[in-house]
Design a protein around this motif. Structure first.
Motif, PDB file in Angstrom:
ATOM      1  N   ALA A   1      -9.292  11.430  -0.433  1.00 62.88           N
ATOM      2  CA  ALA A   1      -8.428  12.320  -1.220  1.00 62.88           C
ATOM      3  C   ALA A   1      -9.107  12.726  -2.524  1.00 62.88           C
ATOM      4  CB  ALA A   1      -7.105  11.617  -1.516  1.00 62.88           C
ATOM      5  N   LEU A   2     -10.026  11.873  -2.993  1.00 63.23           N
ATOM      6  CA  LEU A   2     -10.761  12.202  -4.210  1.00 63.23           C
ATOM      7  C   LEU A   2     -11.868  13.224  -3.956  1.00 63.23           C
ATOM      8  CD1 LEU A   2     -11.170   8.738  -5.998  1.00 63.23           C
ATOM      9  CD2 LEU A   2      -9.943  10.737  -6.855  1.00 63.23           C
ATOM     10  N   GLY A   3     -12.150  13.443  -2.668  1.00 66.12           N
ATOM     11  CA  GLY A   3     -13.182  14.410  -2.331  1.00 66.12           C
ATOM     12  C   GLY A   3     -14.454  13.796  -1.774  1.00 66.12           C
ATOM     13  N   ALA A   4     -14.477  12.476  -1.673  1.00 69.79           N
ATOM     14  CA  ALA A   4     -15.639  11.813  -1.093  1.00 69.79           C
ATOM     15  C   ALA A   4     -15.556  11.907   0.425  1.00 69.79           C
ATOM     16  CB  ALA A   4     -15.701  10.358  -1.533  1.00 69.79           C
ATOM     17  N   GLU A   5     -16.372  12.715   1.007  1.00 69.65           N
ATOM     18  CA  GLU A   5     -16.290  12.901   2.453  1.00 69.65           C
ATOM     19  C   GLU A   5     -16.967  11.759   3.206  1.00 69.65           C
ATOM     20  OE1 GLU A   5     -14.510  14.996   4.027  1.00 69.65           O
ATOM     21  OE2 GLU A   5     -13.834  16.013   2.211  1.00 69.65           O
ATOM     22  N   GLU A   6     -18.278  11.867   3.307  1.00 68.49           N
ATOM     23  CA  GLU A   6     -19.007  10.893   4.132  1.00 68.49           C
ATOM     24  C   GLU A   6     -19.113   9.522   3.476  1.00 68.49           C
ATOM     25  OE1 GLU A   6     -22.196  13.197   1.913  1.00 68.49           O
ATOM     26  OE2 GLU A   6     -20.115  13.390   2.507  1.00 68.49           O
ATOM     27  N   ALA A   7     -19.009   9.482   2.139  1.00 67.18           N
ATOM     28  CA  ALA A   7     -19.187   8.209   1.439  1.00 67.18           C
ATOM     29  C   ALA A   7     -17.890   7.394   1.358  1.00 67.18           C
ATOM     30  CB  ALA A   7     -19.725   8.452   0.039  1.00 67.18           C
ATOM     31  N   ALA A   8     -16.776   7.991   1.751  1.00 63.86           N
ATOM     32  CA  ALA A   8     -15.469   7.337   1.569  1.00 63.86           C
ATOM     33  C   ALA A   8     -15.427   5.938   2.181  1.00 63.86           C
ATOM     34  CB  ALA A   8     -14.363   8.214   2.155  1.00 63.86           C
TER      35      ALA A   8
ATOM     36  N   GLU B   1     -10.303   3.903   1.951  1.00 63.98           N
ATOM     37  CA  GLU B   1     -11.069   5.035   2.470  1.00 63.98           C
ATOM     38  C   GLU B   1     -10.265   6.322   2.328  1.00 63.98           C
ATOM     39  OE1 GLU B   1     -12.222   4.462   6.515  1.00 63.98           O
ATOM     40  OE2 GLU B   1     -13.052   6.493   6.726  1.00 63.98           O
ATOM     41  N   LYS B   2      -8.982   6.217   2.644  1.00 65.08           N
ATOM     42  CA  LYS B   2      -8.094   7.378   2.536  1.00 65.08           C
ATOM     43  C   LYS B   2      -8.027   7.887   1.091  1.00 65.08           C
ATOM     44  CE  LYS B   2      -3.224   8.369   3.633  1.00 65.08           C
ATOM     45  NZ  LYS B   2      -1.979   7.643   3.989  1.00 65.08           N
ATOM     46  N   GLN B   3      -7.965   6.977   0.142  1.00 67.11           N
ATOM     47  CA  GLN B   3      -7.895   7.371  -1.265  1.00 67.11           C
ATOM     48  C   GLN B   3      -9.192   8.044  -1.706  1.00 67.11           C
ATOM     49  OE1 GLN B   3      -4.877   7.125  -2.220  1.00 67.11           O
ATOM     50  NE2 GLN B   3      -4.435   5.870  -0.423  1.00 67.11           N
ATOM     51  N   PHE B   4     -10.309   7.480  -1.289  1.00 68.33           N
ATOM     52  CA  PHE B   4     -11.598   8.077  -1.669  1.00 68.33           C
ATOM     53  C   PHE B   4     -11.751   9.456  -1.030  1.00 68.33           C
ATOM     54  CE2 PHE B   4     -13.055   3.708  -2.781  1.00 68.33           C
ATOM     55  CZ  PHE B   4     -13.502   4.005  -4.064  1.00 68.33           C
TER      56      PHE B   4
ATOM     57  N   LEU C   1       0.835  -1.212   0.000  1.00 70.73           N
ATOM     58  CA  LEU C   1       0.000   0.000   0.000  1.00 70.73           C
ATOM     59  C   LEU C   1       0.863   1.253   0.000  1.00 70.73           C
ATOM     60  CD1 LEU C   1      -2.791  -1.117   2.521  1.00 70.73           C
ATOM     61  CD2 LEU C   1      -2.868  -1.122   0.020  1.00 70.73           C
ATOM     62  N   ASP C   2       1.929   1.235   0.807  1.00 74.17           N
ATOM     63  CA  ASP C   2       2.840   2.385   0.824  1.00 74.17           C
ATOM     64  C   ASP C   2       3.487   2.580  -0.540  1.00 74.17           C
ATOM     65  OD1 ASP C   2       2.229   2.811   3.428  1.00 74.17           O
ATOM     66  OD2 ASP C   2       4.103   2.026   4.264  1.00 74.17           O
ATOM     67  N   GLY C   3       3.863   1.474  -1.166  1.00 75.80           N
ATOM     68  CA  GLY C   3       4.471   1.543  -2.490  1.00 75.80           C
ATOM     69  C   GLY C   3       3.563   2.210  -3.499  1.00 75.80           C
ATOM     70  N   TRP C   4       2.274   1.872  -3.469  1.00 80.08           N
ATOM     71  CA  TRP C   4       1.331   2.473  -4.394  1.00 80.08           C
ATOM     72  C   TRP C   4       1.204   3.975  -4.154  1.00 80.08           C
ATOM     73  CZ3 TRP C   4      -2.812  -1.915  -3.711  1.00 80.08           C
ATOM     74  CH2 TRP C   4      -2.441  -3.002  -4.520  1.00 80.08           C
ATOM     75  N   GLU C   5       1.309   4.367  -2.900  1.00 77.21           N
ATOM     76  CA  GLU C   5       1.156   5.797  -2.589  1.00 77.21           C
ATOM     77  C   GLU C   5       2.350   6.588  -3.115  1.00 77.21           C
ATOM     78  OE1 GLU C   5      -0.612   5.870   1.747  1.00 77.21           O
ATOM     79  OE2 GLU C   5      -1.527   7.286   0.358  1.00 77.21           O
ATOM     80  N   THR C   6       3.530   5.970  -3.154  1.00 76.14           N
ATOM     81  CA  THR C   6       4.695   6.699  -3.677  1.00 76.14           C
ATOM     82  C   THR C   6       4.756   6.612  -5.198  1.00 76.14           C
ATOM     83  OG1 THR C   6       5.986   4.713  -3.177  1.00 76.14           O
ATOM     84  CG2 THR C   6       6.141   6.539  -1.627  1.00 76.14           C
ATOM     85  N   GLU C   7       4.358   5.464  -5.750  1.00 73.90           N
ATOM     86  CA  GLU C   7       4.457   5.290  -7.199  1.00 73.90           C
ATOM     87  C   GLU C   7       3.343   6.001  -7.965  1.00 73.90           C
ATOM     88  OE1 GLU C   7       4.628   1.085  -7.810  1.00 73.90           O
ATOM     89  OE2 GLU C   7       6.310   0.892  -6.420  1.00 73.90           O
ATOM     90  N   ALA C   8       2.104   5.856  -7.475  1.00 77.82           N
ATOM     91  CA  ALA C   8       0.978   6.476  -8.172  1.00 77.82           C
ATOM     92  C   ALA C   8       0.644   7.819  -7.535  1.00 77.82           C
ATOM     93  CB  ALA C   8      -0.239   5.551  -8.119  1.00 77.82           C
ATOM     94  N   PRO C   9       0.711   8.891  -8.314  1.00 72.80           N
ATOM     95  CA  PRO C   9       0.463  10.219  -7.759  1.00 72.80           C
ATOM     96  C   PRO C   9      -1.019  10.506  -7.525  1.00 72.80           C
ATOM     97  CG  PRO C   9       0.981  10.394 -10.088  1.00 72.80           C
ATOM     98  CD  PRO C   9       1.080   8.948  -9.736  1.00 72.80           C
ATOM     99  N   GLU C  10      -1.874   9.912  -8.356  1.00 67.85           N
ATOM    100  CA  GLU C  10      -3.303  10.186  -8.258  1.00 67.85           C
ATOM    101  C   GLU C  10      -4.042   9.090  -7.485  1.00 67.85           C
ATOM    102  OE1 GLU C  10      -4.885  12.922  -9.272  1.00 67.85           O
ATOM    103  OE2 GLU C  10      -2.887  13.712  -9.783  1.00 67.85           O
ATOM    104  N   PRO C  11      -4.982   9.480  -6.631  1.00 68.56           N
ATOM    105  CA  PRO C  11      -5.774   8.494  -5.872  1.00 68.56           C
ATOM    106  C   PRO C  11      -6.483   7.501  -6.785  1.00 68.56           C
ATOM    107  CG  PRO C  11      -6.139  10.692  -5.008  1.00 68.56           C
ATOM    108  CD  PRO C  11      -5.318  10.866  -6.240  1.00 68.56           C
ATOM    109  N   ARG C  12      -6.978   7.990  -7.931  1.00 69.18           N
ATOM    110  CA  ARG C  12      -7.675   7.072  -8.825  1.00 69.18           C
ATOM    111  C   ARG C  12      -6.755   5.939  -9.268  1.00 69.18           C
ATOM    112  NH1 ARG C  12      -7.701   5.465 -13.884  1.00 69.18           N
ATOM    113  NH2 ARG C  12      -9.646   4.773 -14.848  1.00 69.18           N
ATOM    114  N   GLU C  13      -5.529   6.274  -9.635  1.00 68.47           N
ATOM    115  CA  GLU C  13      -4.588   5.248 -10.099  1.00 68.47           C
ATOM    116  C   GLU C  13      -4.218   4.287  -8.963  1.00 68.47           C
ATOM    117  OE1 GLU C  13      -4.733   8.148 -11.812  1.00 68.47           O
ATOM    118  OE2 GLU C  13      -5.356   6.778 -13.410  1.00 68.47           O
ATOM    119  N   ARG C  14      -4.199   4.809  -7.757  1.00 68.82           N
ATOM    120  CA  ARG C  14      -3.903   3.933  -6.610  1.00 68.82           C
ATOM    121  C   ARG C  14      -5.009   2.904  -6.424  1.00 68.82           C
ATOM    122  NH1 ARG C  14      -2.306   8.895  -2.529  1.00 68.82           N
ATOM    123  NH2 ARG C  14      -0.383   9.502  -3.598  1.00 68.82           N
ATOM    124  N   ILE C  15      -6.245   3.392  -6.509  1.00 70.79           N
ATOM    125  CA  ILE C  15      -7.382   2.471  -6.353  1.00 70.79           C
ATOM    126  C   ILE C  15      -7.398   1.457  -7.493  1.00 70.79           C
ATOM    127  CG2 ILE C  15      -9.896   2.317  -6.219  1.00 70.79           C
ATOM    128  CD1 ILE C  15      -9.892   5.159  -5.055  1.00 70.79           C
TER     129      ILE C  15
END
Lengths: 192, 192
Positions: free
Chosen positions: B138-145, B133-136, B68-82
């Motif tokens: 970051a995408l702007g999904a507040e309560e639905a994350a 949840e963290k990625q969602f 998971l940490d690797g994806w956060e460093t490699e993929a800059p966008e939350p969508r690509e991480r998901i």
DNA sequence: GATTGATTTGGACAATTGTCCTAATTGTGG
DNA sequence: CCACAATTAGGACAATTGTCCAAATCAATC
């Protein structure tokens, strides 16, 4: 009232124990103790553990068939039949949160054991898949019927898996509402 | 290069055997034979089977964190991480079709065994859920994350389950495309 | 090279497993 | 009531299980 034969009792108890404790972890002694008979009597009906598993799968196939047939007679509309399947998750939420889906967990275990009856257990899933496909076809979904059937099946399996892990009843109800919403959107899309 | 300690070797082999054969069905002898050591030496590092399971879960938690940490460093966008998470289903399709999802099948087995480490195994799911949840968020999904995170998790679990049962690679690819499509629709809905 | 601690070995152990057999007990038809 | 088949009981069996131990071997320090 017909007396329940010893054989049927064995299969019934084994079915339950396999579900709640797993196939591998359930011993001959466990089943015999559950039925209240000796291990010797047990051997009179089933020579090997695989034979019991075979009989249990037979029972599950028969009961699944009965359930699916029942829905077809009780619910006149295909949508209501599919909803009845989806709402199995709510009706069985307590055992699902404790032991998972009976079909999914058995198939998963047999896959790991590389068991001969692996494909027979998968046939139970085939029953659901074929039945769902039939309902979607009745709704007018021609080429998509098979895919939608597998989609609903996979979705409900996933909900059951997470329900077992997180023991979250609200999550189950939320996802069931989501699947139903998806179903209605598909139906709408068919009439356009 | 650092020499791999005997202890680490044991945990590594046990992890693999638990995945491919299940926890209950894997014996001390199996693990010792896999590592190439005697059962006595085995006992020098782990006194009980539960201790090995504990170490295996530790290892899986650490490796999951690393991934998971690797994806956060490699993929800059939350969508690509998901998407990276979703496409695990494709990357691991062969072992998934043979043995299922490592996390899901372990949790399912421990639930049936009513095992003490049941909740520790569920923590691995918790890791995925929290990360998604963290990625969602970051995408702007507040309560639905949170709900969306569990939804993606459940969906992928369901796909893994059916993939094991039907051994259908096309099904996996189709569902992965579906989840990605759903994800993009959610993202669009956020910007409106 | 001797000493000491860490590591490894092979086997003992009681319990449990699936499997199998023989003897006793049932129930049924003549 | 007897004979015969179906059913049940209880235990033997070899193998395997998780657990545990004493002795042997290794590696590092003085």
């Amino acid at each position: 009232m017909a007396a329940v034969s010893t054989r049927d009792q064995i299969v019934e108890i084994a079915d339950d124990l396999f579900y709640r404790g797993g196939f591998e972890a359930t011993s001959f002694a466990d089943i015999a103790a559950g039925v209240g008979i000796s291990r010797g009597n047990f051997y009179y009906y089933f020579k090997t553990k695989d034979e019991i598993l075979d009989a249990v799968i037979d029972r599950r196939i028969a009961r699944t068939r009965g359930m699916l047939d029942g829905w077809e007679t009780e619910a006149p509309e295909p949508r209501e039949r599919i909803v009845a399947f989806i709402e199995l998750l709510i009706a069985n939420r307590a055992p699902i949160m404790a032991y998972g889906c009976p079909v999914g967990t058995l198939c998963a275990e047999l896959a790991k054991l590389d068991h001969v009856h692996q494909e027979r257990a998968a046939d139970i899933f085939g029953l659901f898949a074929h039945w769902l496909e039939k309902q979607f076809r009745a709704l007018g979904a021609e080429e998509a019927a098979r895919e939608w059937a597998l989609h609903v099946l996979a979705w409900s399996q996933g909900v059951a898996s997470l329900a077992t892990v997180f023991k979250d009843e609200a999550f189950i109800r939320r996802e069931v509402a989501d699947i139903t919403g998806w179903l209605d959107r598909q139906i709408v899309s068919l009439s356009q």
